[in-house]
Each structure stands twice: as structure tokens, then as C-alpha cells.
Motif scaffolding. Sequence first.
Motif, PDB file in Angstrom:
ATOM      1  N   ALA A 169       4.616  -1.440   6.046  1.00  0.00           N
ATOM      2  CA  ALA A 169       3.282  -1.162   6.586  1.00  0.00           C
ATOM      3  C   ALA A 169       3.348  -1.012   8.108  1.00  0.00           C
ATOM      4  CB  ALA A 169       2.319  -2.278   6.196  1.00  0.00           C
ATOM      5  N   GLU A 170       4.101  -1.884   8.761  1.00  0.00           N
ATOM      6  CA  GLU A 170       4.261  -1.809  10.221  1.00  0.00           C
ATOM      7  C   GLU A 170       5.044  -0.553  10.618  1.00  0.00           C
ATOM      8  OE1 GLU A 170       6.137  -5.395  11.463  1.00  0.00           O
ATOM      9  OE2 GLU A 170       4.464  -6.691  10.869  1.00  0.00           O
ATOM     10  N   PHE A 171       6.074  -0.234   9.867  1.00  0.00           N
ATOM     11  CA  PHE A 171       6.917   0.933  10.143  1.00  0.00           C
ATOM     12  C   PHE A 171       6.108   2.222  10.082  1.00  0.00           C
ATOM     13  CE2 PHE A 171       9.521   4.309   8.061  1.00  0.00           C
ATOM     14  CZ  PHE A 171      10.377   4.596   9.113  1.00  0.00           C
ATOM     15  N   VAL A 172       5.294   2.367   9.039  1.00  0.00           N
ATOM     16  CA  VAL A 172       4.495   3.581   8.867  1.00  0.00           C
ATOM     17  C   VAL A 172       3.379   3.650   9.919  1.00  0.00           C
ATOM     18  CG1 VAL A 172       2.939   4.810   7.315  1.00  0.00           C
ATOM     19  CG2 VAL A 172       5.020   3.766   6.417  1.00  0.00           C
ATOM     20  N   ALA A 173       2.753   2.519  10.215  1.00  0.00           N
ATOM     21  CA  ALA A 173       1.660   2.500  11.194  1.00  0.00           C
ATOM     22  C   ALA A 173       2.147   2.873  12.596  1.00  0.00           C
ATOM     23  CB  ALA A 173       1.009   1.122  11.215  1.00  0.00           C
ATOM     24  N   ALA A 174       3.421   2.573  12.882  1.00  0.00           N
ATOM     25  CA  ALA A 174       3.968   2.834  14.215  1.00  0.00           C
ATOM     26  C   ALA A 174       4.494   4.253  14.395  1.00  0.00           C
ATOM     27  CB  ALA A 174       5.087   1.835  14.513  1.00  0.00           C
ATOM     28  N   ASP A 175       4.544   5.031  13.337  1.00  0.00           N
ATOM     29  CA  ASP A 175       5.123   6.379  13.406  1.00  0.00           C
ATOM     30  C   ASP A 175       4.233   7.367  12.650  1.00  0.00           C
ATOM     31  OD1 ASP A 175       6.633   8.685  13.378  1.00  0.00           O
ATOM     32  OD2 ASP A 175       8.478   7.738  12.647  1.00  0.00           O
ATOM     33  N   ASN A 176       3.539   8.203  13.383  1.00  0.00           N
ATOM     34  CA  ASN A 176       2.630   9.166  12.753  1.00  0.00           C
ATOM     35  C   ASN A 176       3.348  10.110  11.805  1.00  0.00           C
ATOM     36  OD1 ASN A 176       0.350   8.178  14.032  1.00  0.00           O
ATOM     37  ND2 ASN A 176       0.559   9.540  15.799  1.00  0.00           N
ATOM     38  N   ASN A 177       4.625  10.371  12.070  1.00  0.00           N
ATOM     39  CA  ASN A 177       5.375  11.288  11.206  1.00  0.00           C
ATOM     40  C   ASN A 177       5.525  10.723   9.791  1.00  0.00           C
ATOM     41  OD1 ASN A 177       5.890  13.329  13.129  1.00  0.00           O
ATOM     42  ND2 ASN A 177       7.531  12.095  14.028  1.00  0.00           N
ATOM     43  N   GLN A 178       5.520   9.392   9.671  1.00  0.00           N
ATOM     44  CA  GLN A 178       5.645   8.769   8.357  1.00  0.00           C
ATOM     45  C   GLN A 178       4.340   8.813   7.578  1.00  0.00           C
ATOM     46  OE1 GLN A 178       8.607   8.069   7.319  1.00  0.00           O
ATOM     47  NE2 GLN A 178       9.473   8.503   9.344  1.00  0.00           N
ATOM     48  N   GLN A 179       3.306   9.325   8.199  1.00  0.00           N
ATOM     49  CA  GLN A 179       2.005   9.443   7.553  1.00  0.00           C
ATOM     50  C   GLN A 179       1.720  10.891   7.153  1.00  0.00           C
ATOM     51  OE1 GLN A 179      -0.916   7.522  10.217  1.00  0.00           O
ATOM     52  NE2 GLN A 179       0.779   6.288  11.016  1.00  0.00           N
ATOM     53  N   LYS A 180       2.783  11.646   6.931  1.00  0.00           N
ATOM     54  CA  LYS A 180       2.671  13.050   6.557  1.00  0.00           C
ATOM     55  C   LYS A 180       3.572  13.345   5.357  1.00  0.00           C
ATOM     56  CE  LYS A 180       2.054  14.350  11.439  1.00  0.00           C
ATOM     57  NZ  LYS A 180       2.637  15.114  12.573  1.00  0.00           N
ATOM     58  N   GLY A 181       3.212  14.382   4.607  1.00  0.00           N
ATOM     59  CA  GLY A 181       4.086  14.861   3.547  1.00  0.00           C
ATOM     60  C   GLY A 181       3.889  14.168   2.204  1.00  0.00           C
ATOM     61  N   GLU A 182       4.847  14.416   1.302  1.00  0.00           N
ATOM     62  CA  GLU A 182       4.816  13.860  -0.050  1.00  0.00           C
ATOM     63  C   GLU A 182       5.481  12.484  -0.044  1.00  0.00           C
ATOM     64  OE1 GLU A 182       3.401  15.469  -2.579  1.00  0.00           O
ATOM     65  OE2 GLU A 182       2.953  17.262  -1.383  1.00  0.00           O
ATOM     66  N   ILE A 183       4.780  11.485  -0.600  1.00  0.00           N
ATOM     67  CA  ILE A 183       5.256  10.101  -0.503  1.00  0.00           C
ATOM     68  C   ILE A 183       5.372   9.450  -1.882  1.00  0.00           C
ATOM     69  CG2 ILE A 183       4.730   7.799   0.404  1.00  0.00           C
ATOM     70  CD1 ILE A 183       3.197   9.221   2.686  1.00  0.00           C
ATOM     71  N   VAL A 184       6.516   8.785  -2.086  1.00  0.00           N
ATOM     72  CA  VAL A 184       6.724   7.955  -3.275  1.00  0.00           C
ATOM     73  C   VAL A 184       7.046   6.545  -2.796  1.00  0.00           C
ATOM     74  CG1 VAL A 184       8.001   7.640  -5.431  1.00  0.00           C
ATOM     75  CG2 VAL A 184       7.715   9.943  -4.478  1.00  0.00           C
ATOM     76  N   LEU A 185       6.371   5.558  -3.379  1.00  0.00           N
ATOM     77  CA  LEU A 185       6.655   4.153  -3.079  1.00  0.00           C
ATOM     78  C   LEU A 185       7.284   3.511  -4.311  1.00  0.00           C
ATOM     79  CD1 LEU A 185       3.424   3.000  -1.221  1.00  0.00           C
ATOM     80  CD2 LEU A 185       5.719   3.052  -0.260  1.00  0.00           C
ATOM     81  N   VAL A 186       8.442   2.904  -4.113  1.00  0.00           N
ATOM     82  CA  VAL A 186       9.108   2.187  -5.199  1.00  0.00           C
ATOM     83  C   VAL A 186       9.057   0.710  -4.842  1.00  0.00           C
ATOM     84  CG1 VAL A 186      11.196   2.000  -6.589  1.00  0.00           C
ATOM     85  CG2 VAL A 186      10.626   4.177  -5.491  1.00  0.00           C
ATOM     86  N   VAL A 187       8.437  -0.088  -5.701  1.00  0.00           N
ATOM     87  CA  VAL A 187       8.190  -1.507  -5.405  1.00  0.00           C
ATOM     88  C   VAL A 187       8.905  -2.387  -6.419  1.00  0.00           C
ATOM     89  CG1 VAL A 187       6.418  -3.280  -5.076  1.00  0.00           C
ATOM     90  CG2 VAL A 187       5.932  -0.900  -4.430  1.00  0.00           C
ATOM     91  N   GLY A 188       9.622  -3.381  -5.921  1.00  0.00           N
ATOM     92  CA  GLY A 188      10.328  -4.300  -6.802  1.00  0.00           C
ATOM     93  C   GLY A 188       9.385  -5.129  -7.642  1.00  0.00           C
ATOM     94  N   GLY A 189       9.846  -5.591  -8.788  1.00  0.00           N
ATOM     95  CA  GLY A 189       9.030  -6.415  -9.666  1.00  0.00           C
ATOM     96  C   GLY A 189       8.914  -7.843  -9.164  1.00  0.00           C
ATOM     97  N   ASP A 190       8.099  -8.633  -9.839  1.00  0.00           N
ATOM     98  CA  ASP A 190       7.887 -10.032  -9.486  1.00  0.00           C
ATOM     99  C   ASP A 190       9.036 -10.864 -10.046  1.00  0.00           C
ATOM    100  OD1 ASP A 190       7.009 -12.554  -8.933  1.00  0.00           O
ATOM    101  OD2 ASP A 190       5.207 -12.475 -10.166  1.00  0.00           O
ATOM    102  N   VAL A 191       9.990 -11.209  -9.186  1.00  0.00           N
ATOM    103  CA  VAL A 191      11.170 -11.945  -9.646  1.00  0.00           C
ATOM    104  C   VAL A 191      10.811 -13.364 -10.076  1.00  0.00           C
ATOM    105  CG1 VAL A 191      12.794 -10.611  -8.265  1.00  0.00           C
ATOM    106  CG2 VAL A 191      11.737 -12.643  -7.275  1.00  0.00           C
ATOM    107  N   ASN A 192       9.716 -13.896  -9.550  1.00  0.00           N
ATOM    108  CA  ASN A 192       9.296 -15.243  -9.935  1.00  0.00           C
ATOM    109  C   ASN A 192       8.777 -15.299 -11.359  1.00  0.00           C
ATOM    110  OD1 ASN A 192       9.843 -16.332  -7.355  1.00  0.00           O
ATOM    111  ND2 ASN A 192       7.902 -15.524  -6.593  1.00  0.00           N
TER     112      ASN A 192
END
Length: 296
Positions: A223-246
Motif C-alpha cells: 500500500a505504501e509502495f503504490v501510494a508513493a509512486d504514481n506509475n504503480q497506479q496505472k495499467g492492468e493490475i493483478v494482486l496475489v495474496v497469501g492465505g491465512d497460515v494461522n
Amino acid sequence: MTATDTFFQPNTAINTQPNIAALYIVATPIGNMSDISARAINTLNKVDIIACEDTRTSGKLLSNFGINTQTWAYHEHNSEIQTPKIIEMIQRGHSIALISDAGTPLISDPGYQLVQAAHKAGIKVVPIVGASAAIAALSVAGLPSDKFSFVGFLPAKTHGRIKQLEQYANRTETLIFYEAPHRIIASLNDMAAVFGDTRPATLCRELTKTFETVKKATLSELAEFVAADNNQQKGEIVLVVGGDVNNKTDDDSAHDKLLLRLLEDLSVKKAAALASDLTGVKKNALYQRLLELQDK
């Protein structure tokens, strides 16, 4: 509807060895044109009609490979009208390919209604495999890939987005999301709030394109990485999120005997709750295991 939607003109110049009458689901590149397969090019050259999500977008792809096959517009706004027309054309002996703007059709793109209608009509449906943003992202995410769920796009509004995320909060498999660039910061913040700041995730942006990004970190760091770089807020985006290991047990089958016994007298929900009280394992994990056992 365009003029080519109304009148059928057989592609006699190229269709010297036409495919059998069928519906061909053809994957196209998600960015790099070199990722198209020889089979996809051959199929698009030989079919009588190519049904496109956007004829202008697909026109650039087809022109790049010298494909002159007639195109019809096929999208969510005209699918009810176009579906029966396409089915009728195939029943009359013509071959038709379906492509989306990029990647594999039907993956968060139009086409389900057409494929469903083809099966109902007894029409052969042929997959012409190729690029898929979801699978490409999973392959480079550095997260467990033995089990995963494709979620697709989350609701646009915050309330709906959080509500849906809560349904996946305790899932143990890797999750794959698509997201629009103007919502990426809000979605990452909501994921961090629901899944936890330290949940591992990978941001995959503009895959196979010039400014490709593959960034693995925690949700809060992303979230911090994307907010700090406008270029990361452009284009086609896929988010891959790890499962709940607990939520994972050392052995998914460790409590199967208990679960199956409880299921003889209780509903899935009540059996999962009682088993959780007895074992200390999270109720949602046991609930999911019960569903798996029922499917066996």
C-alpha cells in the motif's frame, strides 16, 4: 452494432481449409504480441467469424498478424442478441472464434453466456490456450500455488469490497484478485485492514509489457509502495495474496474422523463449531474441510 454485425460474408480468401463448425475460445496476448501461439494465429485465420469484445481493440491485434477474418462485436451489452445469432451460424456449418481484448476469454470477460448456449445446443467448444494474467501472476508471485482461488474484481464501493474480503479472510489458499488502477490504493488498504498488515502479497502490474512490475511484500508495504509512486497506479493490475497460515492445520485430515462423526448428527455449520470447541482449530478451517469431505 457495426455493419459487420449485421451481414455475414464468408472469409473465402483465407478459409481454404476451414475448421469444422465449432466455437473456438482463443487466448490472445495480455501485452507482449510474441506470446500469441501459432495455433491461435492459424485458428483466427481460418474461422469464418471472430467475435470480439471490442472490434477496434482486436483490430490492432489482427492487423499485426495480417489476419483479415471478419469480426463481430460481442460484449456484455449485446450478448443476448448476438448469442443466438452466433449459435445459428455454427449450426449452419460455420466456424466462429471468440476472443477478448486480452488474455483468455471468460476470465473476468464476456463469453459465459455464449459457451453455455453452445453446450446446450450440442455444439463443439474448442479451447485454444494461451496467456492469462491470473496464471501469469501466480507463476511469479512467490506464494503457494498448490491451492488457489481466483476472485476477480472486487466491488467498487468500500462497503461492498470489505464485505467480500471478510468472506475470504480466513481462507488458507492463495487468492488472486484483479483491480482497476484508480482503486488499487483503496483495495490494498482494505485488504491490510481485513487480512492483516503483515499478510504476504505480490503486486503484478502490466505483465509482459514494457513497464512490468512484480513486487512481493506485505499488504501494508505494498500500500505504501503504490501510494508513493504514481506509475504503480496505472495499467492492468493483478494482486496475489497469501492465505491465512494461522488457519492451517499440520494435516488437513487430522480431524476427519471427528468431523465425519459429528456430521452424522449435525449440520455442517454446527459440526464445525463443535469441532472447533473440542480441537482449538479455527471454525472456518474446519468448515471448509467439512465441505471438502462432503464432495468426496
